[in-house]
Design a protein around this motif. Structure first.
Motif, PDB file in Angstrom:
ATOM      1  N   GLY A 289       0.812  -1.215   0.000  1.00 16.01           N
ATOM      2  CA  GLY A 289       0.000   0.000   0.000  1.00 16.01           C
ATOM      3  C   GLY A 289       0.841   1.259   0.000  1.00 16.01           C
ATOM      4  N   CYS A 290       1.833   1.313   0.885  1.00 18.90           N
ATOM      5  CA  CYS A 290       2.712   2.494   0.958  1.00 18.90           C
ATOM      6  C   CYS A 290       3.549   2.631  -0.308  1.00 18.90           C
ATOM      7  N   GLY A 291       3.932   1.515  -0.899  1.00 16.08           N
ATOM      8  CA  GLY A 291       4.739   1.561  -2.116  1.00 16.08           C
ATOM      9  C   GLY A 291       4.000   2.216  -3.259  1.00 16.08           C
ATOM     10  N   TYR A 292       2.766   1.814  -3.469  1.00 19.22           N
ATOM     11  CA  TYR A 292       1.999   2.386  -4.568  1.00 19.22           C
ATOM     12  C   TYR A 292       1.470   3.784  -4.246  1.00 19.22           C
ATOM     13  N   LEU A 293       1.393   4.111  -2.964  1.00 19.13           N
ATOM     14  CA  LEU A 293       0.888   5.427  -2.576  1.00 19.13           C
ATOM     15  C   LEU A 293       1.975   6.502  -2.614  1.00 19.13           C
ATOM     16  N   PHE A 294       3.194   6.168  -2.170  1.00 13.47           N
ATOM     17  CA  PHE A 294       4.237   7.182  -2.004  1.00 13.47           C
ATOM     18  C   PHE A 294       5.353   7.121  -3.047  1.00 13.47           C
ATOM     19  N   LEU A 295       5.585   5.952  -3.658  1.00  9.39           N
ATOM     20  CA  LEU A 295       6.725   5.814  -4.561  1.00  9.39           C
ATOM     21  C   LEU A 295       6.309   6.061  -6.001  1.00  9.39           C
TER      22      LEU A 295
ATOM     23  N   ALA B 200      10.087  -7.433   5.983  1.00 10.12           N
ATOM     24  CA  ALA B 200       9.184  -7.849   4.910  1.00 10.12           C
ATOM     25  C   ALA B 200       8.484  -6.644   4.287  1.00 10.12           C
ATOM     26  N   MET B 201       8.072  -5.693   5.127  1.00 11.13           N
ATOM     27  CA  MET B 201       7.422  -4.487   4.628  1.00 11.13           C
ATOM     28  C   MET B 201       8.363  -3.690   3.733  1.00 11.13           C
ATOM     29  N   CYS B 202       9.609  -3.503   4.164  1.00 12.33           N
ATOM     30  CA  CYS B 202      10.578  -2.722   3.388  1.00 12.33           C
ATOM     31  C   CYS B 202      11.006  -3.449   2.118  1.00 12.33           C
ATOM     32  N   VAL B 203      11.039  -4.770   2.140  1.00 11.13           N
ATOM     33  CA  VAL B 203      11.350  -5.527   0.930  1.00 11.13           C
ATOM     34  C   VAL B 203      10.307  -5.248  -0.142  1.00 11.13           C
ATOM     35  N   MET B 204       9.021  -5.223   0.243  1.00 10.91           N
ATOM     36  CA  MET B 204       7.971  -4.927  -0.725  1.00 10.91           C
ATOM     37  C   MET B 204       8.075  -3.492  -1.215  1.00 10.91           C
ATOM     38  N   LEU B 205       8.468  -2.576  -0.358  1.00  8.79           N
ATOM     39  CA  LEU B 205       8.682  -1.191  -0.793  1.00  8.79           C
ATOM     40  C   LEU B 205       9.760  -1.125  -1.873  1.00  8.79           C
TER      41      LEU B 205
ATOM     42  N   ASP C 278      21.246   2.458   6.125  1.00 12.97           N
ATOM     43  CA  ASP C 278      21.517   2.562   7.556  1.00 12.97           C
ATOM     44  C   ASP C 278      20.346   3.224   8.280  1.00 12.97           C
ATOM     45  N   ILE C 279      19.797   4.270   7.678  1.00 16.15           N
ATOM     46  CA  ILE C 279      18.643   4.958   8.276  1.00 16.15           C
ATOM     47  C   ILE C 279      17.434   4.031   8.306  1.00 16.15           C
ATOM     48  N   VAL C 280      17.166   3.391   7.174  1.00 20.35           N
ATOM     49  CA  VAL C 280      15.999   2.518   7.076  1.00 20.35           C
ATOM     50  C   VAL C 280      16.149   1.313   8.006  1.00 20.35           C
ATOM     51  N   ASP C 281      17.367   0.794   8.129  1.00 21.57           N
ATOM     52  CA  ASP C 281      17.596  -0.354   9.010  1.00 21.57           C
ATOM     53  C   ASP C 281      17.284  -0.006  10.467  1.00 21.57           C
ATOM     54  N   ARG C 282      17.613   1.190  10.881  1.00 22.45           N
ATOM     55  CA  ARG C 282      17.293   1.621  12.244  1.00 22.45           C
ATOM     56  C   ARG C 282      15.788   1.726  12.450  1.00 22.45           C
ATOM     57  N   LEU C 283      15.086   2.214  11.439  1.00 21.28           N
ATOM     58  CA  LEU C 283      13.619   2.272  11.508  1.00 21.28           C
ATOM     59  C   LEU C 283      13.025   0.868  11.602  1.00 21.28           C
TER      60      LEU C 283
ATOM     61  N   VAL D 191      14.417  10.007  -1.143  1.00 17.86           N
ATOM     62  CA  VAL D 191      13.623  10.637  -0.081  1.00 17.86           C
ATOM     63  C   VAL D 191      12.244  10.000  -0.002  1.00 17.86           C
ATOM     64  N   SER D 192      11.643   9.721  -1.154  1.00 16.66           N
ATOM     65  CA  SER D 192      10.317   9.084  -1.153  1.00 16.66           C
ATOM     66  C   SER D 192      10.387   7.676  -0.570  1.00 16.66           C
ATOM     67  N   TYR D 193      11.507   6.979  -0.802  1.00 21.40           N
ATOM     68  CA  TYR D 193      11.690   5.644  -0.218  1.00 21.40           C
ATOM     69  C   TYR D 193      11.785   5.727   1.297  1.00 21.40           C
ATOM     70  N   ILE D 194      12.564   6.687   1.808  1.00 23.16           N
ATOM     71  CA  ILE D 194      12.694   6.847   3.259  1.00 23.16           C
ATOM     72  C   ILE D 194      11.358   7.236   3.881  1.00 23.16           C
ATOM     73  N   LEU D 195      10.642   8.176   3.253  1.00 19.70           N
ATOM     74  CA  LEU D 195       9.353   8.623   3.796  1.00 19.70           C
ATOM     75  C   LEU D 195       8.316   7.497   3.760  1.00 19.70           C
ATOM     76  N   SER D 196       8.344   6.685   2.707  1.00 18.71           N
ATOM     77  CA  SER D 196       7.411   5.558   2.650  1.00 18.71           C
ATOM     78  C   SER D 196       7.740   4.532   3.725  1.00 18.71           C
ATOM     79  N   ALA D 197       9.047   4.355   4.030  1.00 17.61           N
ATOM     80  CA  ALA D 197       9.446   3.451   5.110  1.00 17.61           C
ATOM     81  C   ALA D 197       8.987   3.996   6.458  1.00 17.61           C
ATOM     82  N   VAL D 198       9.112   5.311   6.659  1.00 17.51           N
ATOM     83  CA  VAL D 198       8.633   5.931   7.900  1.00 17.51           C
ATOM     84  C   VAL D 198       7.127   5.741   8.039  1.00 17.51           C
ATOM     85  N   ALA D 199       6.391   5.978   6.945  1.00 19.15           N
ATOM     86  CA  ALA D 199       4.932   5.813   6.981  1.00 19.15           C
ATOM     87  C   ALA D 199       4.552   4.365   7.266  1.00 19.15           C
ATOM     88  N   GLY D 200       5.257   3.427   6.620  1.00 14.58           N
ATOM     89  CA  GLY D 200       4.966   2.014   6.848  1.00 14.58           C
ATOM     90  C   GLY D 200       5.250   1.594   8.275  1.00 14.58           C
TER      91      GLY D 200
END
Length: 359
Positions: free
Chosen positions: A61-67, A272-277, A337-342, A185-194
């Motif tokens: 959902g976040c992938g198709y919405l934000f990316l 798993a969520m970030c892999v789909m992103l 590194d940022i996404v891994d911490r999230l 940036v859109s990838y990081i923001l979508s990861a934050v939203a997810g």
């Protein structure tokens, strides 16, 4: 820098097949011992599996919405370095998918790095060892040792990730365009939203399936977030997490210790969520259309692989299923590194929620 990234990706490709095979086979072979773990392990496993399935849907959902898509010289060079793309539009029939599940011989999947066939073979081998039990105990030990060996080799390879991330970031900065930065940036923001949606999902799970109140979880978790964000190693901060569960959430110390240790090994819903992103991002920038059937196939593979491997192995395994260039992984490596911490913060939030729900 491109040569460094190429060597790193080749090293990962060498280890990918044995890591997937022995990890899955070892997991299924140990099912005969599940009765010793008891009801607590079953409920915990069910909770983590449900969270992983929901996390995959959140990722889609976040992938198709934000990316969004687009191409840059950096992306074009990565795609040109890959030989994994044979078609820009992936459509696979149910018949071809079913007939392609079982390989013609045992060597072919290793030669072609067909992860789906390797997965099927590993499941059959693991189930057979589980059924035979003590008759093949030596084979189960050998399988576990092989899993440890190749996991260690993979860990040694992944330990070079900071250097590769530096190389990826240096290449990105050198060849960066506004579109490249926008995509990252859109990838990081979508990861934050997810991750935020997953946090809400954990709280909702406590509300629906626990006799305890979800208010302490919502109230105390934000103050705990900084600990796993600063030290994104779940095992390293396990004593701190256990103390938080027993003191702030009044969870049983014995149950919490088991669930947190168990969760650190198998609960990787945020991965798993970030892999789909990343799959959706790479598909869009490669111009590949993912059908609903292909999304289901990718989701199913991500679900099983995320339980027994890390995010990089999982991503490398699922991308070829959709003919997406594996070399595109280098595009997001600079911000991993940022996404891994999230992801670590979110996974630990799920572990803590499990200590409240599974009592």
């Amino acid at each position: 820098f491109a040569a460094v990234q190429k060597v790193f990706m080749n090293a990962l490709s060498i280890l990918l097949a044995p890591v997937v095979f022995f990890s899955i086979a070892s997991s299924f072979a140990s099912l005969s011992d599940s009765s010793e773990i008891g009801k607590l392990a079953g409920k915990t496993m069910l909770f983590f599996a449900a969270m992983t399935a929901l996390a995959i849907m959140i990722g889609i959902g976040c992938g198709y919405l934000f990316l969004h898509g687009g191409t840059t010289p950096v992306i074009q060079s990565m795609v040109s370095d890959s030989d994994s793309v044979s078609s820009k539009n992936v459509e696979i029939s149910l018949f071809s998918m079913l007939t392609g599940l079982v390989p013609k011989d045992i060597i072919a999947p290793l030669q072609t790095l067909n992860i789906l066939q390797i997965f099927i073979c590993s499941v059959f081998v693991g189930c057979a060892m589980s059924i035979l039990g003590e008759k093949v105990s030596h084979l189960r030990i050998l399988c576990d040792e092989a899993k440890s060996l190749f996991s260690k080799l993979m860990g040694m390879t992944v330990s070079w990730m900071p250097l590769i991330a530096f190389a990826a970031m240096a290449t990105l900065v050198y060849k960066s365009t506004l579109l490249s930065l926008t995509l990252l940036v859109s990838y990081i923001l979508s990861a934050v939203a997810g991750c935020f949606l997953m946090y809400c999902m954990f709280a909702l799970t406590i509300l629906l399936f626990s006799h305890a109140s979800f208010i302490p979880y919502l109230k105390n978790m934000p103050s705990f977030f900084m600990t796993p964000f600063i030290c994104p190693k779940r095992n390293a901060i396990l004593p701190v997490t256990l103390g938080f569960c027993t003191n702030k959430l009044e969870s049983s110390e014995k149950i919490s210790a088991f669930i947190l240790s168990f969760g650190a090994s198998i609960h990787k819903s945020a991965i798993a969520m970030c892999v789909m992103l990343q799959v959706i991002l790479f598909a869009k920038i490669s111009g590949i259309t993912l059908s609903s059937y292909m999304l289901f196939k990718l989701s199913l593979m991500t679900f099983f692989l995320s339980l027994g491997s890390n995010g990089l192995v999982c991503l490398m395994a699922v991308l070829p299923l959709a003919n997406i260039p594996v070399s595109l992984i280098a595009f997001t490596m600079g911000v991993e590194d940022i996404v891994d911490r999230l992801r670590t913060v979110t996974n630990i939030s799920g572990d803590i929620a499990a200590t409240v729900v599974v009592r």
